[in-house]
Scaffold this motif. Structure first.
Motif, PDB file in Angstrom:
ATOM      1  N   ALA A  63     -21.343 -18.464  -5.856  1.00  0.00           N
ATOM      2  CA  ALA A  63     -21.722 -17.234  -5.676  1.00  0.00           C
ATOM      3  C   ALA A  63     -22.541 -16.733  -6.656  1.00  0.00           C
ATOM      4  N   ASP A  64     -23.672 -15.793  -6.363  1.00  0.00           N
ATOM      5  CA  ASP A  64     -24.311 -15.172  -7.342  1.00  0.00           C
ATOM      6  C   ASP A  64     -23.643 -13.753  -7.692  1.00  0.00           C
ATOM      7  N   GLY A  65     -22.703 -13.408  -7.083  1.00  0.00           N
ATOM      8  CA  GLY A  65     -21.838 -12.370  -7.481  1.00  0.00           C
ATOM      9  C   GLY A  65     -20.716 -12.005  -6.530  1.00  0.00           C
ATOM     10  N   LEU A  66     -19.662 -11.440  -7.135  1.00  0.00           N
ATOM     11  CA  LEU A  66     -18.514 -11.002  -5.981  1.00  0.00           C
ATOM     12  C   LEU A  66     -18.162  -9.570  -6.441  1.00  0.00           C
ATOM     13  N   ILE A  67     -17.886  -8.906  -5.134  1.00  0.00           N
ATOM     14  CA  ILE A  67     -17.563  -7.688  -5.189  1.00  0.00           C
ATOM     15  C   ILE A  67     -16.025  -7.650  -5.045  1.00  0.00           C
ATOM     16  N   VAL A  68     -15.190  -7.223  -5.890  1.00  0.00           N
ATOM     17  CA  VAL A  68     -13.749  -7.387  -6.084  1.00  0.00           C
ATOM     18  C   VAL A  68     -12.871  -6.290  -5.966  1.00  0.00           C
ATOM     19  N   HIS A  69     -11.626  -6.299  -5.390  1.00  0.00           N
ATOM     20  CA  HIS A  69     -10.798  -5.225  -5.346  1.00  0.00           C
ATOM     21  C   HIS A  69     -10.752  -4.228  -6.521  1.00  0.00           C
ATOM     22  N   ASN A  70     -10.538  -4.594  -7.467  1.00  0.00           N
ATOM     23  CA  ASN A  70     -10.158  -3.843  -8.729  1.00  0.00           C
ATOM     24  C   ASN A  70     -10.206  -4.518 -10.097  1.00  0.00           C
ATOM     25  N   HIS A 119     -12.186  -9.758   0.380  1.00  0.00           N
ATOM     26  CA  HIS A 119     -11.159  -9.155   1.088  1.00  0.00           C
ATOM     27  C   HIS A 119      -9.818  -9.439   0.843  1.00  0.00           C
ATOM     28  N   ASP A 120      -9.650 -10.930   0.901  1.00  0.00           N
ATOM     29  CA  ASP A 120      -8.346 -11.286   0.258  1.00  0.00           C
ATOM     30  C   ASP A 120      -8.768 -12.668  -0.476  1.00  0.00           C
ATOM     31  N   LEU A 121      -7.917 -12.882  -1.715  1.00  0.00           N
ATOM     32  CA  LEU A 121      -7.676 -14.132  -2.174  1.00  0.00           C
ATOM     33  C   LEU A 121      -6.433 -14.926  -1.944  1.00  0.00           C
ATOM     34  N   GLU A 122      -6.603 -15.886  -1.259  1.00  0.00           N
ATOM     35  CA  GLU A 122      -5.491 -16.582  -0.887  1.00  0.00           C
ATOM     36  C   GLU A 122      -4.712 -17.518  -1.997  1.00  0.00           C
ATOM     37  N   SER A 123      -5.481 -17.512  -3.092  1.00  0.00           N
ATOM     38  CA  SER A 123      -5.013 -18.083  -4.458  1.00  0.00           C
ATOM     39  C   SER A 123      -4.018 -17.271  -5.019  1.00  0.00           C
ATOM     40  N   LEU A 124      -4.082 -15.785  -4.854  1.00  0.00           N
ATOM     41  CA  LEU A 124      -3.290 -15.043  -5.041  1.00  0.00           C
ATOM     42  C   LEU A 124      -2.009 -14.450  -4.259  1.00  0.00           C
ATOM     43  N   ARG A 125      -2.340 -14.780  -2.973  1.00  0.00           N
ATOM     44  CA  ARG A 125      -1.372 -14.319  -1.860  1.00  0.00           C
ATOM     45  C   ARG A 125      -0.542 -15.493  -1.350  1.00  0.00           C
ATOM     46  N   LEU A 126      -1.063 -16.523  -0.493  1.00  0.00           N
ATOM     47  CA  LEU A 126      -0.218 -17.226   0.208  1.00  0.00           C
ATOM     48  C   LEU A 126      -0.220 -18.839  -0.569  1.00  0.00           C
ATOM     49  N   PHE A 127      -1.336 -18.831  -1.473  1.00  0.00           N
ATOM     50  CA  PHE A 127      -1.205 -20.385  -2.073  1.00  0.00           C
ATOM     51  C   PHE A 127      -1.210 -20.171  -3.860  1.00  0.00           C
ATOM     52  N   ASN A 129      -6.291  -4.259  -3.107  1.00  0.00           N
ATOM     53  CA  ASN A 129      -6.344  -2.861  -2.769  1.00  0.00           C
ATOM     54  C   ASN A 129      -5.822  -2.799  -1.285  1.00  0.00           C
ATOM     55  N   PRO A 130      -4.437  -2.302  -0.894  1.00  0.00           N
ATOM     56  CA  PRO A 130      -3.841  -2.355   0.502  1.00  0.00           C
ATOM     57  C   PRO A 130      -4.653  -1.517   1.114  1.00  0.00           C
ATOM     58  N   HIS A 131      -5.292  -1.877   2.406  1.00  0.00           N
ATOM     59  CA  HIS A 131      -6.085  -0.760   3.102  1.00  0.00           C
ATOM     60  C   HIS A 131      -5.345   0.352   3.711  1.00  0.00           C
ATOM     61  N   ASP A 166     -16.463  -4.279  -9.642  1.00  0.00           N
ATOM     62  CA  ASP A 166     -15.258  -3.632  -9.324  1.00  0.00           C
ATOM     63  C   ASP A 166     -15.631  -2.572  -8.102  1.00  0.00           C
ATOM     64  N   LEU A 167     -14.920  -2.972  -6.886  1.00  0.00           N
ATOM     65  CA  LEU A 167     -15.083  -2.073  -5.773  1.00  0.00           C
ATOM     66  C   LEU A 167     -14.425  -0.785  -6.011  1.00  0.00           C
ATOM     67  N   GLU A 168     -13.124  -0.778  -6.670  1.00  0.00           N
ATOM     68  CA  GLU A 168     -12.380   0.438  -6.932  1.00  0.00           C
ATOM     69  C   GLU A 168     -11.424   0.553  -5.795  1.00  0.00           C
ATOM     70  N   ILE A 169     -12.042   0.665  -4.592  1.00  0.00           N
ATOM     71  CA  ILE A 169     -11.284   0.839  -3.409  1.00  0.00           C
ATOM     72  C   ILE A 169     -11.989   0.771  -2.241  1.00  0.00           C
ATOM     73  N   PHE A 170     -11.386   0.351  -1.176  1.00  0.00           N
ATOM     74  CA  PHE A 170     -12.076   0.386   0.205  1.00  0.00           C
ATOM     75  C   PHE A 170     -12.683   1.476   0.705  1.00  0.00           C
ATOM     76  N   ASP A 171     -13.650   1.556   1.477  1.00  0.00           N
ATOM     77  CA  ASP A 171     -14.089   2.859   2.049  1.00  0.00           C
ATOM     78  C   ASP A 171     -13.442   2.650   3.400  1.00  0.00           C
ATOM     79  N   TYR A 172     -13.417   3.754   4.171  1.00  0.00           N
ATOM     80  CA  TYR A 172     -12.886   3.897   5.694  1.00  0.00           C
ATOM     81  C   TYR A 172     -13.787   4.733   6.425  1.00  0.00           C
ATOM     82  N   ASP A 173     -14.117   4.076   7.495  1.00  0.00           N
ATOM     83  CA  ASP A 173     -14.827   5.041   8.573  1.00  0.00           C
ATOM     84  C   ASP A 173     -13.821   5.625   9.615  1.00  0.00           C
TER      85      ASP A 173
END
Length: 338
Positions: free
Chosen positions: A129-136, A104-112, A256-258, A154-161
């Motif tokens: 981890a055996d696998g990561l689902i990543v934003h894009n 959902h967030d990578l602090e290495s790319l954001r705050l640190f 991927n901004p929500h 590659d998730l591509e984009i977040f779903d939204y209920d």
């Protein structure tokens, strides 16, 4: 297979932050058993006690009692490296399960991002981890360049209920809305639209905005879509009109901004910064417009014809229907054979 999903809770209902995690729980409910870790995300004695209880009682007991787990999907981050280590240790001690992370967030790319030791530490954890689902694909490229060796999907984009009816009116009035924490959107105080209206939703508004910008209050993530009746939803960050700036503006090059999912799942096309990672998705699926400089927003809106807009709205509806069914997270998990 015996699959489990671990998430954390956040009690602030009007904060859209935890909604992406709640939605994944919702969309995977039929295939994954959900486990929720409850603790105060704010630092303090209460949070420390809650984490100690989880680390020494609940987490070990869970894995002892569920040694037959096949796959564990963790909604990352947990905002506690201590608990992450405890979960990983107990997972390996008591089970043979594979570990997958939904990023959902990578602090290495954001705050640190300017702290090499933190970046390396985070990469080291992700590599377990055996696998990561990543934003894009741009976030995937950054991870690979920084030493991530786990399988990357590659998730591509977040779903939204989205509980509100899908917007179907394709009438084009060239109006725009912006939803989000307005404390992080200082650019709005400088945006002088001369022809078109911009409507704002969210907490922490400025005391005043330029002409043609109207504030319409704060709504919950569930009720907000029914108020998004404009022609476009705007995705921008920082204090500049000519570029997305600051920590969160730079982060848009990778995340991927929500709010993009909020807009599209409501049936609303987006206008997004041309250098944002999700600009590629918007252009590929023709679900909105990209822009390099907000000073050009009036002209961009003027150039769009009603026929062009109607086609965009049709494309948005197709993507929205996928989002409302959890299509993107389910497809990503299929690639991990889950």
């Amino acid at each position: 297979m015996n699959n489990y999903l671990i998430s954390i809770t956040d009690k602030n209902k009007n904060d859209a932050g935890p909604k992406a995690k709640r939605d994944i729980e919702h969309f995977l409910a039929g295939k994954f058993h959900s486990v929720t870790l409850k603790y105060d995300l704010k630092m303090g004695w209460k949070s420390r006690l809650q984490k100690l209880y989880l680390a020494h009682v609940k987490v070990p007991a869970f894995f002892k009692n569920h040694s037959d787990i096949d796959n564990l999907v963790l909604q990352y981050p947990l905002y506690s490296t201590y608990l992450l280590d405890v979960i990983l240790t107990n997972l390996k001690k008591y089970t043979q399960a594979k570990l997958y992370l939904v990023i959902h967030d990578l602090e290495s790319l954001r705050l640190f991002k300017d702290k090499p030791n933190y970046v390396q530490s985070e990469i080291n954890f992700l590599n377990q981890a055996d696998g990561l689902i990543v934003h894009n694909h741009k976030m995937i490229a950054w991870l690979q360049a920084n030493g991530c060796t786990s399988k990357l999907i590659d998730l591509e984009i977040f779903d939204y209920d989205n509980p509100q009816p899908l917007l179907t009116n394709d009438y084009y009035d060239a109006s725009v809305c912006f939803a989000g924490n307005l404390a992080k959107a200082d650019f709005l105080t400088k945006l002088n639209l001369t022809k078109h209206q911009l409507v704002l939703f969210g907490p922490n508004p400025s005391n005043s905005y330029p002409q043609n910008i109207a504030y319409q209050g704060q709504k919950t993530p569930e009720e907000l879509p029914k108020f998004l009746q404009q022609s476009f939803g705007l995705v921008w960050d920082g204090d500049s009109l000519s570029s997305c700036t600051g920590t969160f503006g730079e982060y848009m090059k990778y995340n991927n901004p929500h709010k993009v999912s909020l807009y599209l799942s409501s049936g609303l096309p987006v206008i997004i910064w041309k250098e944002a990672a999700l600009a590629d998705f918007v252009e590929k699926h023709h679900v909105g417009l990209t822009i390099a400089d907000l000073n050009d927003l009036d002209d961009l809106l003027d150039r769009l014809t009603p026929a062009d807009y109607a086609l965009i709205r049709q494309n948005v509806a197709a993507v929205a229907n996928k989002m409302r069914q959890g299509y993107y997270i389910k497809q990503a998990l299929k690639q991990l054979k889950l």
